[in-house]
Design a protein around this motif. Structure first.
Motif, PDB file in Angstrom:
ATOM      1  N   ARG A   2     -15.544 -34.686  11.138  1.00 52.19           N
ATOM      2  CA  ARG A   2     -14.952 -36.011  11.235  1.00 52.19           C
ATOM      3  C   ARG A   2     -14.768 -36.355  12.709  1.00 52.19           C
ATOM      4  NH1 ARG A   2     -11.789 -37.176   6.205  1.00 52.19           N
ATOM      5  NH2 ARG A   2     -12.077 -35.383   4.838  1.00 52.19           N
ATOM      6  N   ARG A  34     -15.533 -39.447   5.573  1.00 54.45           N
ATOM      7  CA  ARG A  34     -16.151 -38.418   6.400  1.00 54.45           C
ATOM      8  C   ARG A  34     -16.840 -39.061   7.598  1.00 54.45           C
ATOM      9  NH1 ARG A  34     -16.420 -33.426   4.780  1.00 54.45           N
ATOM     10  NH2 ARG A  34     -18.198 -33.018   6.158  1.00 54.45           N
ATOM     11  N   GLY A  35     -16.572 -38.504   8.786  1.00 54.31           N
ATOM     12  CA  GLY A  35     -17.208 -38.984  10.002  1.00 54.31           C
ATOM     13  C   GLY A  35     -16.659 -40.287  10.530  1.00 54.31           C
TER      14      GLY A  35
END
Length: 501
Positions: A2, A34-35
């Motif tokens: 993340r 996510r990310g």
């Protein structure tokens, strides 16, 4: 991964890291995609500001403290705060920390509240032809995301530079400066405008030719008064053309016959066919199509003016360009046949109500009289401050900042359209503060007013192309990007795509 950081506290042996949380806004990192931790955090803060949980003046937690509470790297928090600063929601105050300085223009509401507060698809705002108060009604309608065209980046207003200029101006004034001023405008501003137009628009003008007005709206009203006194009651307009401009002409007693616009600009043969002795044009970035008036049409217009025609040039956003060289103003080559109107509404803020009008010599004296008896002239103090901002170079520095921000937001809108509106055609992307989008056969079977109404019901504000057209046009939308963040732009366009599907 993340944002290149692990989230959460110590992991149990053989198990994943547990999500972390913070008392600040009840943040729970398990909710982050996510990310996209930095983007998620910035979005949570924006919503809290809009909902009143973080009123103006609130101080955000220090980056180190919030990073520790959420179990993320300090860089994630710094990036989120950077995005909020660029949006204009927060500002760094040194030892005072990071402080909320501005709320969104329209309150963010949840889906249920939005359904109660926003006009339904059958509401007169979109069901009936737009009335004279339609833009007031649309501005008042609450929305989570405002993609209205013509709305500049108000959060970017250069407050510090304006305050410096204001203090400098006030320090140098004598008592007589607080009296009634010249109805033509304060001499320092007329000089500054003449220099600005010479540098940025290729217009050679004497300061005595500059008439300071309360924006383009007043310029049109004054011109209508003077032209009617000269026996002119028809001003042709481009089609499509800004609904607001048409409304100003008609309220002033002018007929506004439509003239079609194609890929090269206004069709001068069709202009001649109307028999109108004057025409209102947006040649540098036609509204709403974004077309640039080409060289052949400019020559044809010059021939039309030799037969007595008058051009009213609305240069509303010519300074905002990204992928093409500057386009000279018509006034620069036809000074005796062009009445040129500009303003700082798209450069700084509409709230200033400051613009300028350069008229042909034959109409200048009558326009000064019309301005004198309309309001005795614009307020002098804002004129003097604006003149200082122009002469100091601060306005040009501000314009360079805006171009960078607007380019990024325009790119975000184009990417979102490609992702969520497949087949849609984008018009006018090389300059300005808006895009026009038209839809392919089949997708455009739905009236664009219905699409705009459905979007507003779900918290996204847009304008239908049909509002700005007098003749039948392919359905489309006019989408502004200057006042919205890339995240909001993507979310808004995605919602429009879901409505079309």
């Amino acid at each position: 991964m993340r944002d290149s950081t692990m989230v959460g506290g110590p992991a149990a042996p053989g198990g994943p890291a547990a999500p972390s949380a913070s008392d600040f806004l009840q943040l729970n990192t398990a909710e982050a995609p996510r990310g996209g931790m930095a983007d998620w955090l910035a979005r949570q803060v924006r919503r809290a500001v809009a909902d009143g949980l973080l009123p103006v003046g609130s101080r955000l937690p220090a980056t180190r403290v919030l990073a520790a509470e959420l179990g993320v790297s300090r860089g994630v928090i710094t990036e989120a705060y950077r995005r909020l600063t660029e949006d204009g929601h927060v500002a760094g105050r040194g030892r005072g920390g990071t402080v909320v300085v501005a709320a969104p223009l329209a309150p963010r509401t949840g889906p249920r509240e939005a359904e109660r507060a926003v006009p339904a698809a059958g509401d007169p705002l979109f069901r009936t032809p737009p009335g004279t108060d339609v833009f007031d009604a649309l501005r008042a309608a609450p929305a989570r995301i405002d993609l209205s065209p013509g709305l500049p980046d108000l959060a970017a207003f250069p407050r510090a530079a304006w305050l410096r200029a204001e203090r400098s101006v006030l320090a140098g004034l004598v008592p007589a400066d607080f009296g009634y001023g010249d109805p033509r405008g304060a001499p320092p501003l007329r000089r500054a405008v003449a220099r600005w137009l010479a540098r940025n628009r290729g217009i050679a003008a004497d300061p005595d030719e500059v008439l300071v007005v309360a924006g383009t709206a007043q310029a049109l009203g004054l011109l209508a008064t003077v032209l009617q006194a000269a026996g002119i009651s028809r001003v042709a307009v481009e089609d499509p053309c800004s609904l607001g401009l048409r409304q100003h002409l008609r309220v002033s007693g002018m007929e506004a016959p439509p003239v079609p616009v194609d890929a090269d600009g206004i069709r001068v043969d069709a202009l001649r066919a109307t028999g109108a002795p004057a025409v209102l044009l947006t040649p540098a970035h036609q509204f709403p199509t974004g077309v640039v008036l080409d060289g052949v049409r400019r020559r044809e217009l010059a021939e039309w003016t030799r037969d007595g025609g008058l051009i009213i040039e609305d240069d509303y956003d010519a300074e905002h360009r990204y992928d093409r060289p500057p386009v000279p103003a018509l006034r620069s080559t036809l000074p005796d046949r062009v009445a040129y109107a500009g303003s700082v509404s798209k450069l700084l803020a509409p709230a200033l109500r400051v613009g300028w009008l350069l008229a042909p010599r034959a109409h200048h004296a009558a326009l000064v009289d019309a301005k004198r008896f309309a309001d005795l002239g614009n307020a002098a103090l804002p004129q003097l401050v604006l003149a200082r901002l122009m002469e100091s170079g601060d306005l040009e520095r501000h314009l360079r900042l805006l171009r960078r921000r607007h380019r990024a937001r325009r790119d975000a809108m184009i990417a979102a359209i490609a992702a969520h509106l497949p087949g849609a055609v984008v018009h006018g992307a090389a300059a300005g503060l808006h895009l026009m989008v038209t839809f392919p056969d089949g997708a455009g079977d739905r009236a664009d007013t219905d699409l705009a109404a459905a979007a507003l019901e779900r918290g996204v504000k847009v304008q239908p192309l049909s509002w700005h057209a007098q003749r039948p046009q392919r359905p489309g939308l006019v989408l502004g990007y200057a006042a919205s963040t890339p995240t909001d732009i993507s979310e808004g366009v995605a919602l429009i795509g879901s409505l079309l599907r």
